[in-house]
Design an enzyme around this catalytic site. Sequence first.
Site, PDB file in Angstrom:
ATOM      1  NE  ARG A  12      23.453 -21.531 -15.648  1.00 33.71           N
ATOM      2  CZ  ARG A  12      22.176 -22.200 -15.547  1.00 33.71           C
ATOM      3  NH1 ARG A  12      20.706 -23.385 -15.740  1.00 33.71           N
ATOM      4  NH2 ARG A  12      21.566 -21.768 -14.134  1.00 33.71           N
ATOM      5  CG  ASP A  13      18.889 -20.365 -16.020  1.00 33.64           C
ATOM      6  OD1 ASP A  13      17.851 -21.092 -17.090  1.00 33.64           O
ATOM      7  OD2 ASP A  13      18.263 -19.646 -14.948  1.00 33.64           O
ATOM      8  CG  HIS A 206      13.106 -19.351 -14.221  1.00 33.56           C
ATOM      9  ND1 HIS A 206      14.306 -19.175 -15.166  1.00 33.56           N
ATOM     10  CD2 HIS A 206      14.154 -19.723 -13.058  1.00 33.56           C
ATOM     11  CE1 HIS A 206      14.888 -19.227 -15.054  1.00 33.56           C
ATOM     12  NE2 HIS A 206      15.483 -20.258 -14.155  1.00 33.56           N
ATOM     13  CB  CYS A 237      14.854 -24.379 -16.579  1.00 28.24           C
ATOM     14  SG  CYS A 237      15.184 -26.723 -16.601  1.00 28.24           S
ATOM     15  CG  ASN A 246      17.255 -16.100 -14.381  1.00 29.61           C
ATOM     16  OD1 ASN A 246      17.080 -17.281 -15.295  1.00 29.61           O
ATOM     17  ND2 ASN A 246      16.859 -17.292 -13.404  1.00 29.61           N
TER      18      ASN A 246
END
Length: 300
Positions: A12-13, A206, A237, A246
Amino acid sequence: MTQVRIVEVGPRDGLQNETQTVVTATKIELIERLVAAGLRTVEATSFVSPRWVPQMADHAELMAALPRHPGVTYPVLTPNLKGFEAALTHGVREVAVFAAASESFSQRNINCSISESIERFQPVFEAAQREGVRVRGYVSCVVSCPYEGPVDPQRVAEVAAQMMALGSYEVSLGDTIGTGTPASVLRMLEAVATRVPVAQLAGHYHDTYGMAAANVHASYQFGLRVFDSSVSGLGGCPYAKGASGNIATEDVVYLLHGLGATTGIDLERLVDTSVWISQQLGREPGSRVTRAMFAKRQSI
Ligand code: HMG
Ligand code: MG
Protein backbone atom coordinates in the site's frame (compact mmCIF):
# COMPACT_ATOMS: atom_id res chain seq x y z
CA MET A 1 11.56 -12.57 24.94
CA THR A 2 10.09 -9.27 23.76
CA GLN A 3 7.66 -9.66 20.88
CA VAL A 4 7.31 -6.96 18.28
CA ARG A 5 4.54 -6.80 15.70
CA ILE A 6 5.52 -5.64 12.24
CA VAL A 7 2.83 -4.14 10.01
CA GLU A 8 3.97 -4.56 6.42
CA VAL A 9 2.81 -1.55 4.41
CA GLY A 10 4.81 -2.07 1.18
CA PRO A 11 1.90 -3.17 -1.03
CA ARG A 12 0.00 0.00 0.00
CA ASP A 13 2.34 2.77 1.20
CA GLY A 14 5.07 1.45 -1.09
CA LEU A 15 3.22 0.82 -4.31
CA GLN A 16 0.86 3.82 -4.02
CA ASN A 17 3.79 5.97 -5.01
CA GLU A 18 5.15 3.91 -7.90
CA THR A 19 5.51 5.78 -11.16
CA GLN A 20 5.30 2.58 -13.20
CA THR A 21 2.15 0.46 -13.34
CA VAL A 22 2.29 -2.61 -11.13
CA VAL A 23 -0.24 -5.19 -12.24
CA THR A 24 -2.59 -6.78 -9.72
CA ALA A 25 -1.03 -10.23 -10.16
CA THR A 26 2.39 -8.85 -9.11
CA LYS A 27 0.84 -7.17 -6.06
CA ILE A 28 -0.79 -10.45 -5.06
CA GLU A 29 2.43 -12.40 -5.52
CA LEU A 30 4.24 -9.82 -3.40
CA ILE A 31 1.69 -10.20 -0.59
CA GLU A 32 1.86 -14.02 -0.81
CA ARG A 33 5.65 -13.93 -0.57
CA LEU A 34 5.50 -11.59 2.43
CA VAL A 35 3.11 -13.95 4.20
CA ALA A 36 5.39 -16.89 3.42
CA ALA A 37 8.23 -14.90 5.04
CA GLY A 38 6.20 -14.68 8.26
CA LEU A 39 4.39 -11.34 8.01
CA ARG A 40 1.00 -11.61 9.69
CA THR A 41 -0.36 -8.12 9.01
CA VAL A 42 -0.01 -6.85 5.46
CA GLU A 43 -1.71 -3.60 4.49
CA ALA A 44 -2.95 -4.67 1.08
CA THR A 45 -4.43 -1.62 -0.67
CA SER A 46 -6.51 1.55 -0.27
CA PHE A 47 -10.20 2.04 -1.00
CA VAL A 48 -9.56 5.64 -2.00
CA SER A 49 -10.54 7.64 -5.05
CA PRO A 50 -8.77 6.28 -8.15
CA ARG A 51 -8.49 9.87 -9.36
CA TRP A 52 -6.43 10.75 -6.26
CA VAL A 53 -4.27 7.61 -6.14
CA PRO A 54 -4.42 5.75 -9.46
CA GLN A 55 -1.97 3.08 -8.28
CA MET A 56 -4.59 1.75 -5.84
CA ALA A 57 -7.43 1.75 -8.43
CA ASP A 58 -7.42 -2.05 -8.58
CA HIS A 59 -8.40 -2.33 -4.87
CA ALA A 60 -11.59 -4.34 -5.53
CA GLU A 61 -9.95 -6.67 -8.03
CA LEU A 62 -7.02 -7.26 -5.67
CA MET A 63 -9.13 -7.99 -2.60
CA ALA A 64 -11.38 -10.32 -4.61
CA ALA A 65 -8.43 -12.39 -5.85
CA LEU A 66 -6.18 -12.31 -2.77
CA PRO A 67 -5.94 -15.76 -1.13
CA ARG A 68 -6.70 -15.65 2.62
CA HIS A 69 -4.66 -17.52 5.26
CA PRO A 70 -5.53 -18.27 8.89
CA GLY A 71 -3.95 -15.79 11.28
CA VAL A 72 -3.13 -13.28 8.53
CA THR A 73 -4.86 -9.89 8.35
CA TYR A 74 -5.04 -7.61 5.32
CA PRO A 75 -6.02 -4.13 6.50
CA VAL A 76 -6.96 -1.54 3.87
CA LEU A 77 -7.17 2.25 3.97
CA THR A 78 -10.68 3.72 3.95
CA PRO A 79 -10.90 7.53 4.09
CA ASN A 80 -14.71 7.65 4.22
CA LEU A 81 -17.88 5.57 4.42
CA LYS A 82 -17.85 4.96 0.67
CA GLY A 83 -14.43 3.32 0.95
CA PHE A 84 -15.46 1.39 4.05
CA GLU A 85 -18.61 -0.03 2.42
CA ALA A 86 -16.69 -1.07 -0.68
CA ALA A 87 -14.01 -2.74 1.48
CA LEU A 88 -16.67 -4.57 3.47
CA THR A 89 -18.09 -6.21 0.34
CA HIS A 90 -14.64 -7.76 -0.17
CA GLY A 91 -14.54 -9.40 3.23
CA VAL A 92 -12.16 -6.90 4.82
CA ARG A 93 -11.92 -7.38 8.61
CA GLU A 94 -9.64 -4.45 9.42
CA VAL A 95 -9.47 -0.94 8.00
CA ALA A 96 -7.38 2.14 8.66
CA VAL A 97 -8.53 5.75 8.66
CA PHE A 98 -5.95 8.50 8.24
CA ALA A 99 -5.83 11.95 9.77
CA ALA A 100 -2.98 14.43 9.99
CA ALA A 101 -1.52 16.70 12.64
CA SER A 102 -1.09 19.44 10.05
CA GLU A 103 -3.98 21.31 8.38
CA SER A 104 -2.24 21.79 5.03
CA PHE A 105 -1.37 18.12 4.72
CA SER A 106 -4.93 17.14 5.63
CA GLN A 107 -6.26 19.40 2.84
CA ARG A 108 -3.80 18.11 0.24
CA ASN A 109 -4.17 14.45 1.19
CA ILE A 110 -7.89 14.03 1.85
CA ASN A 111 -9.34 17.38 0.77
CA CYS A 112 -10.70 18.46 4.17
CA SER A 113 -9.61 20.01 7.46
CA ILE A 114 -8.52 17.91 10.43
CA SER A 115 -11.83 18.46 12.25
CA GLU A 116 -13.82 17.65 9.09
CA SER A 117 -11.80 14.44 8.73
CA ILE A 118 -12.64 13.43 12.30
CA GLU A 119 -16.34 14.04 11.52
CA ARG A 120 -16.03 12.02 8.33
CA PHE A 121 -14.45 9.11 10.23
CA GLN A 122 -17.27 8.96 12.79
CA PRO A 123 -19.70 7.00 10.55
CA VAL A 124 -16.84 4.72 9.48
CA PHE A 125 -16.19 3.83 13.14
CA GLU A 126 -19.91 3.32 13.77
CA ALA A 127 -20.29 1.04 10.75
CA ALA A 128 -17.09 -0.81 11.67
CA GLN A 129 -18.36 -1.42 15.19
CA ARG A 130 -21.66 -2.78 13.86
CA GLU A 131 -19.80 -5.09 11.48
CA GLY A 132 -17.11 -6.17 13.99
CA VAL A 133 -14.35 -4.65 11.83
CA ARG A 134 -11.23 -3.36 13.59
CA VAL A 135 -10.12 0.18 12.90
CA ARG A 136 -6.57 1.45 13.08
CA GLY A 137 -5.97 5.19 13.16
CA TYR A 138 -3.11 6.94 11.43
CA VAL A 139 -1.78 10.37 12.25
CA SER A 140 0.47 11.85 9.57
CA CYS A 141 3.09 14.59 9.91
CA VAL A 142 3.88 13.76 13.54
CA VAL A 143 7.24 15.52 13.34
CA SER A 144 7.07 17.80 10.35
CA CYS A 145 4.77 18.75 7.47
CA PRO A 146 5.94 19.19 3.87
CA TYR A 147 3.92 22.43 3.65
CA GLU A 148 4.09 23.88 7.19
CA GLY A 149 7.42 22.68 8.64
CA PRO A 150 7.81 21.48 12.25
CA VAL A 151 4.64 20.22 13.94
CA ASP A 152 3.84 20.85 17.61
CA PRO A 153 3.94 17.53 19.57
CA GLN A 154 0.86 18.70 21.53
CA ARG A 155 -1.09 18.88 18.27
CA VAL A 156 -0.05 15.29 17.47
CA ALA A 157 -1.15 14.18 20.95
CA GLU A 158 -4.53 15.85 20.46
CA VAL A 159 -5.24 14.20 17.11
CA ALA A 160 -3.97 10.81 18.36
CA ALA A 161 -6.31 11.09 21.37
CA GLN A 162 -9.22 11.93 19.03
CA MET A 163 -8.46 8.86 16.92
CA MET A 164 -8.52 6.71 20.07
CA ALA A 165 -11.74 8.34 21.31
CA LEU A 166 -13.40 7.47 17.98
CA GLY A 167 -12.59 3.79 18.61
CA SER A 168 -9.20 2.99 17.06
CA TYR A 169 -7.56 -0.05 18.62
CA GLU A 170 -4.16 1.50 17.90
CA VAL A 171 -2.73 4.73 16.51
CA SER A 172 0.11 4.64 14.03
CA LEU A 173 2.31 7.74 14.20
CA GLY A 174 3.56 8.73 10.76
CA ASP A 175 6.77 10.64 10.18
CA THR A 176 5.47 11.13 6.67
CA ILE A 177 8.47 12.99 5.25
CA GLY A 178 11.11 11.21 7.33
CA THR A 179 12.77 14.28 8.82
CA GLY A 180 12.51 13.03 12.41
CA THR A 181 15.53 12.25 14.56
CA PRO A 182 15.50 10.30 17.84
CA ALA A 183 15.32 13.64 19.71
CA SER A 184 12.30 15.01 17.81
CA VAL A 185 10.57 11.60 17.72
CA LEU A 186 11.01 11.19 21.48
CA ARG A 187 9.65 14.70 22.14
CA MET A 188 6.60 13.74 20.10
CA LEU A 189 6.20 10.35 21.82
CA GLU A 190 6.45 11.91 25.27
CA ALA A 191 3.58 14.27 24.41
CA VAL A 192 1.44 11.54 22.82
CA ALA A 193 2.03 9.13 25.71
CA THR A 194 0.35 11.58 28.10
CA ARG A 195 -2.90 11.00 26.12
CA VAL A 196 -2.63 7.47 24.66
CA PRO A 197 -1.13 4.35 26.33
CA VAL A 198 2.22 3.40 24.77
CA ALA A 199 0.88 -0.14 24.19
CA GLN A 200 -1.56 1.35 21.67
CA LEU A 201 1.01 3.28 19.66
CA ALA A 202 2.83 2.20 16.52
CA GLY A 203 5.80 3.87 14.83
CA HIS A 204 5.49 4.56 11.09
CA TYR A 205 8.73 6.14 10.03
CA HIS A 206 9.74 7.09 6.52
CA ASP A 207 13.46 7.00 5.81
CA THR A 208 14.06 10.11 3.71
CA TYR A 209 16.94 11.34 5.88
CA GLY A 210 18.21 7.86 6.80
CA MET A 211 17.03 8.24 10.41
CA ALA A 212 14.21 5.67 10.44
CA ALA A 213 16.24 2.86 12.05
CA ALA A 214 17.48 5.25 14.74
CA ASN A 215 13.89 6.39 15.28
CA VAL A 216 12.63 2.79 15.57
CA HIS A 217 15.40 2.09 18.08
CA ALA A 218 14.56 5.16 20.17
CA SER A 219 10.85 4.30 20.03
CA TYR A 220 11.53 0.69 21.02
CA GLN A 221 13.52 1.91 24.05
CA PHE A 222 10.56 4.20 24.82
CA GLY A 223 8.31 1.14 24.90
CA LEU A 224 6.70 0.87 21.45
CA ARG A 225 6.20 -2.70 20.27
CA VAL A 226 4.54 -2.16 16.87
CA PHE A 227 6.30 -0.79 13.81
CA ASP A 228 5.17 -0.26 10.22
CA SER A 229 7.66 -0.96 7.47
CA SER A 230 7.85 -1.55 3.77
CA VAL A 231 9.69 -4.42 2.08
CA SER A 232 12.76 -3.11 0.27
CA GLY A 233 11.90 0.38 1.58
CA LEU A 234 9.38 0.83 -1.24
CA GLY A 235 7.39 3.99 -1.55
CA GLY A 236 6.62 7.41 -0.25
CA CYS A 237 3.48 9.49 -0.17
CA PRO A 238 1.94 11.04 -3.30
CA TYR A 239 1.10 14.13 -1.22
CA ALA A 240 4.57 14.54 0.31
CA LYS A 241 6.90 15.28 -2.60
CA GLY A 242 10.47 14.05 -2.19
CA ALA A 243 9.64 11.80 0.76
CA SER A 244 11.06 8.31 0.43
CA GLY A 245 9.65 4.98 1.54
CA ASN A 246 9.16 3.61 5.01
CA ILE A 247 11.99 1.95 6.85
CA ALA A 248 12.68 -1.29 4.96
CA THR A 249 11.13 -4.31 6.66
CA GLU A 250 14.45 -6.17 6.35
CA ASP A 251 16.23 -3.35 8.21
CA VAL A 252 13.71 -3.18 11.03
CA VAL A 253 13.75 -6.99 11.42
CA TYR A 254 17.57 -7.06 11.48
CA LEU A 255 17.59 -4.27 14.06
CA LEU A 256 14.95 -5.87 16.30
CA HIS A 257 16.44 -9.38 16.13
CA GLY A 258 19.78 -7.80 17.04
CA LEU A 259 18.12 -6.34 20.13
CA GLY A 260 16.88 -9.82 21.10
CA ALA A 261 13.25 -9.19 20.13
CA THR A 262 11.17 -11.69 18.17
CA THR A 263 9.10 -10.79 15.11
CA GLY A 264 8.14 -14.20 13.69
CA ILE A 265 9.74 -13.15 10.40
CA ASP A 266 12.25 -15.25 8.48
CA LEU A 267 14.85 -12.69 7.40
CA GLU A 268 16.29 -14.90 4.61
CA ARG A 269 12.88 -15.32 2.97
CA LEU A 270 12.17 -11.63 3.42
CA VAL A 271 15.43 -10.80 1.64
CA ASP A 272 14.38 -13.12 -1.22
CA THR A 273 11.09 -11.18 -1.43
CA SER A 274 12.90 -7.86 -1.43
CA VAL A 275 15.21 -9.01 -4.24
CA TRP A 276 12.20 -10.36 -6.18
CA ILE A 277 10.11 -7.17 -5.98
CA SER A 278 13.14 -5.05 -6.83
CA GLN A 279 13.67 -7.18 -9.97
CA GLN A 280 9.98 -6.75 -10.86
CA LEU A 281 10.38 -2.96 -10.55
CA GLY A 282 13.76 -2.96 -12.31
CA ARG A 283 15.80 -1.43 -9.51
CA GLU A 284 18.28 -2.18 -6.72
CA PRO A 285 16.75 -3.25 -3.38
CA GLY A 286 16.23 -0.19 -1.19
CA SER A 287 17.47 -2.02 1.92
CA ARG A 288 21.11 -2.01 3.04
CA VAL A 289 20.48 -5.30 4.87
CA THR A 290 19.17 -6.95 1.70
CA ARG A 291 22.05 -5.67 -0.42
CA ALA A 292 24.58 -6.93 2.15
CA MET A 293 22.95 -10.34 2.61
CA PHE A 294 22.50 -10.80 -1.14
CA ALA A 295 26.14 -9.88 -1.85
CA LYS A 296 27.29 -12.29 0.87
CA ARG A 297 25.23 -15.14 -0.61
CA GLN A 298 26.72 -14.53 -4.05
CA SER A 299 30.27 -14.54 -2.73
CA ILE A 300 29.87 -18.00 -1.15
P1 HMG B 1 -13.02 14.43 -2.58
O1 HMG B 1 -12.77 14.79 -4.00
O2 HMG B 1 -13.12 15.53 -1.58
O3 HMG B 1 -14.25 13.43 -2.38
O4 HMG B 1 -11.85 13.46 -2.13
P2 HMG B 1 -15.75 13.47 -2.81
O5 HMG B 1 -16.51 12.80 -1.73
O6 HMG B 1 -16.14 14.85 -3.24
O7 HMG B 1 -15.75 12.51 -4.11
C1 HMG B 1 -15.09 12.86 -5.30
C2 HMG B 1 -15.02 11.65 -6.20
O8 HMG B 1 -14.27 10.60 -5.57
C3 HMG B 1 -16.39 11.04 -6.50
O9 HMG B 1 -16.29 10.45 -7.79
C4 HMG B 1 -16.52 9.95 -5.47
O10 HMG B 1 -17.40 8.93 -5.85
C5 HMG B 1 -15.10 9.43 -5.40
P3 HMG B 1 -16.86 11.18 -9.09
O11 HMG B 1 -18.33 11.31 -8.81
O12 HMG B 1 -16.17 12.53 -9.17
O13 HMG B 1 -16.49 10.25 -10.19
N1 HMG B 1 -14.77 8.82 -4.11
C6 HMG B 1 -14.25 7.59 -3.98
N2 HMG B 1 -13.90 6.65 -4.88
C7 HMG B 1 -13.39 5.50 -4.39
N3 HMG B 1 -13.22 5.25 -3.07
C8 HMG B 1 -13.55 6.17 -2.17
C9 HMG B 1 -14.10 7.39 -2.61
N4 HMG B 1 -14.53 8.49 -1.96
C10 HMG B 1 -14.95 9.36 -2.89
N5 HMG B 1 -13.36 5.91 -0.88
C11 HMG B 1 -11.08 11.61 -0.82
C12 HMG B 1 -11.80 12.94 -0.81
C13 HMG B 1 -10.78 11.26 0.62
C14 HMG B 1 -11.95 10.56 -1.46
C15 HMG B 1 -9.77 11.78 -1.64
O14 HMG B 1 -9.08 12.89 -1.18
C16 HMG B 1 -8.87 10.57 -1.55
O15 HMG B 1 -9.20 9.50 -2.05
N6 HMG B 1 -7.69 10.72 -0.90
C17 HMG B 1 -6.79 9.60 -0.69
C18 HMG B 1 -5.42 10.11 -0.51
C19 HMG B 1 -4.48 8.96 -0.22
O16 HMG B 1 -4.79 7.80 -0.39
N7 HMG B 1 -3.26 9.33 0.24
C20 HMG B 1 -2.24 8.35 0.55
C21 HMG B 1 -2.55 7.55 1.77
S1 HMG B 1 -2.18 8.41 3.28
C22 HMG B 1 -0.50 8.13 3.55
O17 HMG B 1 0.17 7.61 2.69
C23 HMG B 1 0.07 8.47 4.89
C24 HMG B 1 0.30 7.22 5.78
O18 HMG B 1 1.15 6.31 5.13
C25 HMG B 1 0.92 7.65 7.12
C26 HMG B 1 2.15 8.56 6.96
O19 HMG B 1 3.13 8.14 6.35
O20 HMG B 1 2.06 9.67 7.47
C27 HMG B 1 -1.03 6.51 6.07
MG1 MG C 1 3.32 6.40 5.15
